[in-house]
Design an enzyme around this catalytic site. Structure first.
Site, PDB file in Angstrom:
ATOM      1  N   CYS A 114       9.807 -47.155 -17.574  1.00 32.54           N
ATOM      2  CA  CYS A 114      10.903 -46.564 -16.811  1.00 32.54           C
ATOM      3  C   CYS A 114      11.519 -47.543 -15.811  1.00 32.54           C
ATOM      4  O   CYS A 114      12.537 -47.231 -15.197  1.00 32.54           O
ATOM      5  CB  CYS A 114      10.371 -45.322 -16.109  1.00 32.54           C
ATOM      6  SG  CYS A 114       9.282 -44.374 -17.165  1.00 32.54           S
ATOM      7  N   HIS A 255      13.390 -43.227  -9.650  1.00 35.00           N
ATOM      8  CA  HIS A 255      12.992 -42.845 -11.010  1.00 35.00           C
ATOM      9  C   HIS A 255      12.503 -41.393 -10.970  1.00 35.00           C
ATOM     10  O   HIS A 255      11.701 -41.018 -10.115  1.00 35.00           O
ATOM     11  CB  HIS A 255      11.886 -43.784 -11.503  1.00 35.00           C
ATOM     12  CG  HIS A 255      11.248 -43.315 -12.770  1.00 35.00           C
ATOM     13  ND1 HIS A 255      11.982 -42.861 -13.839  1.00 35.00           N
ATOM     14  CD2 HIS A 255       9.938 -43.216 -13.142  1.00 35.00           C
ATOM     15  CE1 HIS A 255      11.157 -42.504 -14.813  1.00 35.00           C
ATOM     16  NE2 HIS A 255       9.911 -42.712 -14.414  1.00 35.00           N
ATOM     17  N   ASN A 285      11.199 -36.384 -17.231  1.00 34.84           N
ATOM     18  CA  ASN A 285      11.164 -37.844 -17.158  1.00 34.84           C
ATOM     19  C   ASN A 285      11.791 -38.417 -18.434  1.00 34.84           C
ATOM     20  O   ASN A 285      11.204 -38.344 -19.507  1.00 34.84           O
ATOM     21  CB  ASN A 285       9.700 -38.284 -17.019  1.00 34.84           C
ATOM     22  CG  ASN A 285       9.555 -39.792 -16.938  1.00 34.84           C
ATOM     23  OD1 ASN A 285      10.517 -40.532 -17.132  1.00 34.84           O
ATOM     24  ND2 ASN A 285       8.349 -40.250 -16.650  1.00 34.84           N
TER      25      ASN A 285
END
Ligand code: UT7
Length: 328
Positions: A114, A255, A285
């Site tokens: 990520c 994030h 996510n």
């Protein structure tokens, strides 16, 4: 606005919504557990006809159009993804062809989980510094097709999506890229990852039979600890590098892995709730797509205004982290 920065923003999420209640029908889980541990209420999953390339192209086309450009104007393409269109060649090659761009430099940034998109922004800036050009940067993930749908401890956390920006310089820049920080601590490479398919654990019939190629290895608590520590420290570093103070920040876009991680970072930085952008409740996510997706949404919703100072910060498998400061 002078300097090097973002000319256009784009994002795409598939239309299929998967709620926590939908997961509860498939796994031994419930809305209460998922919401209290992660803040996630629903996520989007690509349908069977969609692939990583479709998600990337939809976000890229929006970013190119938002920049007032066409694919012909692009000089370089970088795609941050850990869920590529095929094993090789990279998604960037497929995207170059799909967009109808020229025969430009194109490459993927894979493996940094990520943290990939913000790192790709840093690379794009240095590429423009070296030679004035327009670089398309995409963060895209189609995790739902590669994860283990029977593992309740990981499956409920993820979603599919894409975000994109075009980086260039000159008067049309909407957000100048002021500073970056990125780092790696490889001693934590085993706390988050997917091992099967590499040379250490090649894909085999035995691996397939035990579903090894879908097995996301994750030490959730250690990932949580590292994520909070690294995103908070890295946010302080980029602000210092930009010569700016925390009280000048209009929005932090972290994030989007887990609301509790986001809240812990916010506390460490001493920021009010309204200064931190959150959409993990709606998308889960989405890996390297979370930051560009959130930034594009925040920009198009008018949550970011001209003059705003914005911090991006991310962490991912590796263990990698990356942050940036942008002046809108
Ligand atoms: O981009 C990076 C991706 N990864 C991350 O960001 C993960 C970071 N870590 C986290 O987000 C959290 O650690 C989790 C959300 C993964 C887990 O939260 P936690 O508070 O650390 O829970 P835990 O690991 O301590 O698990 C508590 C319990 C366990 O049961 P026992 O052993 O206490 O009986 C799990 O088996 O919760 C159980 N559990 C679940 N229960 C219901 C795990 N997943 C689920 C589930 N539904 N989906």
């Amino acid at each position: 606005m002078a300097g090097i920065g973002i000319l256009g923003f784009g994002s795409y999420v598939p239309s299929r919504v998967m709620t926590n209640d939908d997961w509860a029908e498939l796994l031994d889980t419930d809305d209460e557990w998922i919401t209290s541990r992660s803040g996630i209420k629903e996520r989007r999953f690509a349908d069977d006809s969609e692939s990583t390339l479709d998600l990337a192209a939809a976000a890229a086309e929006q970013a190119i159009s938002d920049a007032g450009l066409t694919a012909d104007d692009l000089d370089e393409i970088i795609v941050a993804t850990d869920t590529p269109e095929v094993y090789t060649p990279d998604t960037a090659a497929h995207l170059q062809h799909r967009l109808g761009a020229g025969e430009v430099t194109a490459f993927d940034l894979g493996g940094s989980g990520c943290a990939g998109f913000v790192l790709a922004l840093d690379i794009a800036k240095t590429r423009v510094q070296a030679t004035p050009k327009k670089v398309l940067v995409v963060g895209v993930e189609l995790i739902s097709r590669l994860m283990d749908w029977t593992d309740r401890s990981t499956a409920v956390l993820f979603g599919d999506g894409a975000g994109a920006v075009v980086i260039g310089e000159g008067d049309l820049v909407k957000a100048e890229l002021l500073s970056f920080d990125a780092g790696t601590d490889g001693q934590y490479s085993d706390i988050l990852g997917l091992e099967t398919g590499g040379t250490r654990r090649p894909f085999s019939l035995e691996e397939a039979q035990k579903d090894g190629h879908h097995e996301i290895a994750m030490n959730g608590r250690e990932v949580f600890r590292q994520a909070v520590r690294r995103m908070a420290a890295s946010s302080e570093i980029v602000l210092e590098r930009a010569g700016r103070r925390k009280d000048e920040v209009a929005l932090v876009i972290p994030h989007q892995a887990n609301l509790r991680i986001i809240d812990a970072v916010r506390h460490k930085l001493g920021l009010d709730e309204d200064l931190v952008y959150v959409n993990v409740d709606r998308y889960g996510n989405t890996g390297s797509a979370t930051v560009p997706l959130a930034m594009s949404e925040a920009h198009h919703e008018g949550r970011i205004k001209p003059g705003d100072l914005v911090v991006l910060t991310a962490f991912g498998a590796g263990f990698h982290w990356s942050s940036a400061v942008l002046q809108f």
